[in-house]
Design an enzyme around this catalytic site. Structure first.
Site, PDB file in Angstrom:
ATOM      1  N   GLY A   1      43.979  34.546  39.751  1.00  0.00           N
ATOM      2  CA  GLY A   1      43.484  35.324  40.866  1.00  0.00           C
ATOM      3  C   GLY A   1      44.366  36.517  41.181  1.00  0.00           C
ATOM      4  O   GLY A   1      44.814  37.233  40.285  1.00  0.00           O
ATOM      5  N   HIS A   2      44.663  36.688  42.476  1.00  0.00           N
ATOM      6  CA  HIS A   2      45.358  37.888  42.962  1.00  0.00           C
ATOM      7  C   HIS A   2      46.873  37.726  42.989  1.00  0.00           C
ATOM      8  O   HIS A   2      47.581  38.653  43.350  1.00  0.00           O
ATOM      9  CB  HIS A   2      44.841  38.201  44.372  1.00  0.00           C
ATOM     10  CG  HIS A   2      45.244  39.536  44.901  1.00  0.00           C
ATOM     11  ND1 HIS A   2      44.996  40.722  44.233  1.00  0.00           N
ATOM     12  CD2 HIS A   2      45.869  39.890  46.058  1.00  0.00           C
ATOM     13  CE1 HIS A   2      45.448  41.733  44.944  1.00  0.00           C
ATOM     14  NE2 HIS A   2      45.991  41.260  46.054  1.00  0.00           N
ATOM     15  N   TRP A   3      47.377  36.566  42.585  1.00  0.00           N
ATOM     16  CA  TRP A   3      48.803  36.245  42.758  1.00  0.00           C
ATOM     17  C   TRP A   3      49.416  35.885  41.416  1.00  0.00           C
ATOM     18  O   TRP A   3      49.995  34.816  41.252  1.00  0.00           O
ATOM     19  CB  TRP A   3      48.929  35.083  43.741  1.00  0.00           C
ATOM     20  CG  TRP A   3      50.018  35.230  44.743  1.00  0.00           C
ATOM     21  CD1 TRP A   3      50.802  36.312  44.985  1.00  0.00           C
ATOM     22  CD2 TRP A   3      50.438  34.216  45.675  1.00  0.00           C
ATOM     23  NE1 TRP A   3      51.683  36.054  46.004  1.00  0.00           N
ATOM     24  CE2 TRP A   3      51.478  34.780  46.445  1.00  0.00           C
ATOM     25  CE3 TRP A   3      50.028  32.913  45.922  1.00  0.00           C
ATOM     26  CZ2 TRP A   3      52.118  34.069  47.452  1.00  0.00           C
ATOM     27  CZ3 TRP A   3      50.668  32.204  46.931  1.00  0.00           C
ATOM     28  CH2 TRP A   3      51.699  32.771  47.689  1.00  0.00           C
TER      29      TRP A   3
ATOM     30  N   ASP B   1      40.513  37.979  39.850  1.00  0.00           N
ATOM     31  CA  ASP B   1      40.963  38.535  41.128  1.00  0.00           C
ATOM     32  C   ASP B   1      39.754  38.830  42.014  1.00  0.00           C
ATOM     33  O   ASP B   1      38.889  39.623  41.650  1.00  0.00           O
ATOM     34  CB  ASP B   1      41.776  39.809  40.880  1.00  0.00           C
ATOM     35  CG  ASP B   1      42.551  40.272  42.101  1.00  0.00           C
ATOM     36  OD1 ASP B   1      42.058  40.091  43.229  1.00  0.00           O
ATOM     37  OD2 ASP B   1      43.652  40.832  41.926  1.00  0.00           O
TER      38      ASP B   1
END
Length: 286
Positions: free
Chosen positions: A265-267, A238
């Site tokens: 990552g962030h998703w 992330d």
């Protein structure tokens, strides 16, 4: 069994009058289960409940849950707003108004990034109305001792709000996920169209940041108040909200567990949708 899921057929609007709020919220309402899962999206330009969670709906509906996706004030088809204080608390207030309008006394809440911050704010203000919490890539503000702030991803996000171009969108999205090869031109164009269709949302976010750069407060000192069973989910890679924030949540929330996806990552709910969906269903059902 094939479940008919469409954004258009589930699209709803509600007038929310809660505290100082008086605005129209957009939400999607699917399924008729005895238990309801509310999903709260992140703060990226062009975000919406549907865009954030379209890969996670069918398993929840097939398992018998009702699912409500709330478009937070200032995003997608909800009314525009300038937030001069805590965005987390603003969204929590809007959610309370929506749940009251729908007659939902107790719900499970699943939040991504800003949505996780807002879920924590709601749980602190309305502890008896929360069944279980799922927090992905967020839950509390505050600086990281390991990563320069603002992070690389947040810098790109703020730049996209100020200059909403396809090139800036691609720069942000390429950092948003671990494997950018999964991102399609159709996804980019859909996100850009959603951003530009409500330009006032972009301008208001920039104005909100100028009025209060710390839109998402640090709840660290209050995390121990949360008694709801909590699943924390993070991507090891992330670049928006560093993983040490997840460790702070784990240390602070008494009845919590942390799952970290590698190469993510962030998703997380989009990048690793199938294992994420299994993880969440197991958590909700046991």
């Amino acid at each position: 069994m094939t479940i008919d899921i469409s954004e258009a057929s589930s699209s709803r609007f509600a007038r929310i009058r809660e505290g100082e709020l008086d605005l129209q919220l957009h939400y999607n309402d699917l399924g008729e289960g005895a238990e309801t899962v509310v999903m709260l999206h992140g703060s990226g330009p062009g975000a919406s409940g549907w865009a954030n969670f379209s890969r996670n709906l069918e398993p929840l509906l097939a398992a018998g849950y009702r699912v409500v996706l709330m478009d937070c004030p200032g995003w997608s088809k909800s009314d525009p707003i300038v937030c001069r204080s805590s965005r987390s608390d603003l969204n929590a207030t809007a959610l309370k108004g929506l749940l009251d309008m729908l007659g939902l006394e107790r719900v499970h809440i699943l939040g991504n990034s800003m949505g996780a911050h807002s879920a924590v704010a709601f749980a602190l203000a309305n502890p008896r109305r929360v069944g279980k919490l799922v927090l992905m890539g967020g839950g509390t503000g505050g600086a990281s001792p390991f990563v320069p702030m603002p992070t690389e991803g947040i810098k790109l996000l703020n730049g996209l709000y100020r200059e909403p171009t396809i090139d800036n969108l691609k720069k942000m999205m390429n950092v948003f996920v671990y494997d950018a090869s999964d991102l399609t031109e159709e996804l980019f164009q859909t996100r850009l169209d959603n951003m530009l269709s409500r330009h006032e949302h972009l301008d208001n976010f920039v104005e909100s940041l100028a009025a209060n750069p710390r839109q998402f407060p640090d709840f660290g000192s209050r995390l121990a108040e949360i008694q709801a069973p909590t699943l924390i989910v993070w991507g090891r890679n992330d670049r928006f909200v560093p993983m040490d924030a997840g460790l702070r949540l784990l240390a602070g929330i008494p009845n919590s567990s942390l799952h970290v996806f590698n190469n993510c990552g962030h998703w997380a709910q989009w990048e690793h949708a199938e294992p994420f969906n299994r993880l969440v269903l197991d958590f909700l059902q046991h």
